[in-house]
Design an enzyme around this catalytic site. Structure first.
Site, PDB file in Angstrom:
ATOM      1  N   LYS A   1      -3.051 -30.700  25.097  1.00 27.65           N
ATOM      2  CA  LYS A   1      -3.335 -31.410  23.846  1.00 27.65           C
ATOM      3  C   LYS A   1      -2.041 -31.961  23.255  1.00 27.65           C
ATOM      4  O   LYS A   1      -0.996 -31.305  23.294  1.00 27.65           O
ATOM      5  CB  LYS A   1      -4.039 -30.483  22.857  1.00 27.65           C
ATOM      6  CG  LYS A   1      -5.490 -30.201  23.236  1.00 27.65           C
ATOM      7  CD  LYS A   1      -6.207 -29.452  22.131  1.00 27.65           C
ATOM      8  CE  LYS A   1      -7.695 -29.306  22.439  1.00 27.65           C
ATOM      9  NZ  LYS A   1      -7.976 -28.411  23.558  1.00 27.65           N
TER      10      LYS A   1
ATOM     11  N   GLU B   1     -14.005 -21.752  32.724  1.00 28.43           N
ATOM     12  CA  GLU B   1     -13.609 -20.826  31.657  1.00 28.43           C
ATOM     13  C   GLU B   1     -14.667 -20.769  30.565  1.00 28.43           C
ATOM     14  O   GLU B   1     -15.592 -21.582  30.557  1.00 28.43           O
ATOM     15  CB  GLU B   1     -12.256 -21.250  31.079  1.00 28.43           C
ATOM     16  CG  GLU B   1     -12.165 -22.730  30.725  1.00 28.43           C
ATOM     17  CD  GLU B   1     -11.942 -22.978  29.263  1.00 28.43           C
ATOM     18  OE1 GLU B   1     -12.360 -22.133  28.453  1.00 28.43           O
ATOM     19  OE2 GLU B   1     -11.366 -24.040  28.932  1.00 28.43           O
TER      20      GLU B   1
END
Length: 305
Positions: A162, A28
């Site tokens: 995260k 990405e």
């Protein structure tokens, strides 16, 4: 195998590798355009491609250049995304707008996975997956990454999500969306900055070959959802667990004190973590990405073999 539409440009190297059944890994570009500071962003992106090539795997970095989705960015195109101030963050919903306006864009997990599958690529490496945000029961704030993976038969290597997100809720959503979740060499789901987010994984694999076998079984069943391979950061590279907990608690408290909500929450919390750790969270980010790219290359090679 999927084939790209005329709106998607696939490099000759990537197209030939996919057609020949050689290992290919998609990468990405939001880590390049929005995740890391300059010039480290370009250096990390270039290193990721070099790691794959050294292992005999073809890198397919994905991005949007002048309104054209590209699978297999050239060096010049990657440099442009890494240095242009006008680059936008492009998820699946943003692709039509970026194309129509001729914009440059770094592709999120969702957009990268979509474009990679259009090019016939089955393995994708990222840093961390988007997930369900804290307080989502009231705000409905949930990453489009989760919904995208529900309908894309690709293997994604990530270091979990995260820890600023709601990790248990994220795993619940992945279960609901029929996304297979595997822990790589671990029985607990990683929390990006730390190896253990305190939530068990549904299943564990301990080699690239085991992960490849799960992908092959999914394909044999005709399932159209992703396999998420959760790869914890190396123990030597993670943030100190106690420091991480204290920093996260302080970040959440500061966000509440300042009335930060919605889409402003994630960048606010990440900035707090970066400042509170003296920039060490960025070093963890880079270590996470290196590890995931390396593992993705090994899984792609196992699938090709």
């Amino acid at each position: 195998m999927s084939f790209p539409s005329p709106a998607v440009s696939v490099s000759a190297e990537v197209r030939d590798a996919v057609a020949a059944g050689r290992p290919v890994v998609a990468l990405e570009t939001t880590i390049v355009t929005h995740g890391l500071p300059r010039p480290e962003n370009l250096a990390v992106a270039t290193e990721a491609e070099s790691l794959l090539r050294a292992a005999g795997v073809v890198p397919a970095t994905v991005g949007v250049v002048a309104g054209r989705p590209v699978v297999g960015l050239s060096g010049a195109e990657l440099d442009r995304l890494a240095t242009d101030d006008a680059v936008t963050k492009v998820s699946v919903r943003d692709l039509p707008v970026a194309l129509a306006r001729g914009e440059h864009g770094g592709t999120t997990v969702a957009a990268t996975a979509l474009l990679a599958r259009r090019a016939g690529i089955g393995v994708f490496a990222t840093g961390g997956l988007g997930g369900v945000h804290r307080g989502a029961a009231a705000t409905f704030d949930e990453s489009a990454d989760l919904v995208a993976l529900a309908g894309l038969p690709i293997l994604v290597v990530s270091a979990g999500v995260k820890s600023i997100l709601d990790v248990p809720a994220t795993l619940e959503r992945l279960e609901t969306l029929n996304v297979t979740v595997l822990g790589y060499g671990t029985d607990t789901f990683p929390g990006f900055y730390v190896r253990d987010a305190g939530v068990p994984v549904p299943a564990r694999v301990d080699s690239p070959e085991e992960a490849a076998a799960v992908v092959a079984a999914r394909d044999a069943l005709g399932l159209r959802s992703a396999v998420l391979l959760a790869n914890p950061v190396a123990a030597a590279d993670q943030l100190d667990v106690d420091e991480h907990r204290a920093v996260l608690d302080a970040a959440l408290a500061e966000a509440a004190d300042h009335g930060v909500t919605g889409h402003d929450t994630t960048p606010f919390l990440l900035d707090h973590v970066r400042r509170a750790t003296g920039g060490r969270s960025l070093a963890v980010n880079v270590a996470v990405y290196r590890g995931n790219v390396t593992l993705a290359g090994r899984v792609a090679a196992a699938l090709a073999g």
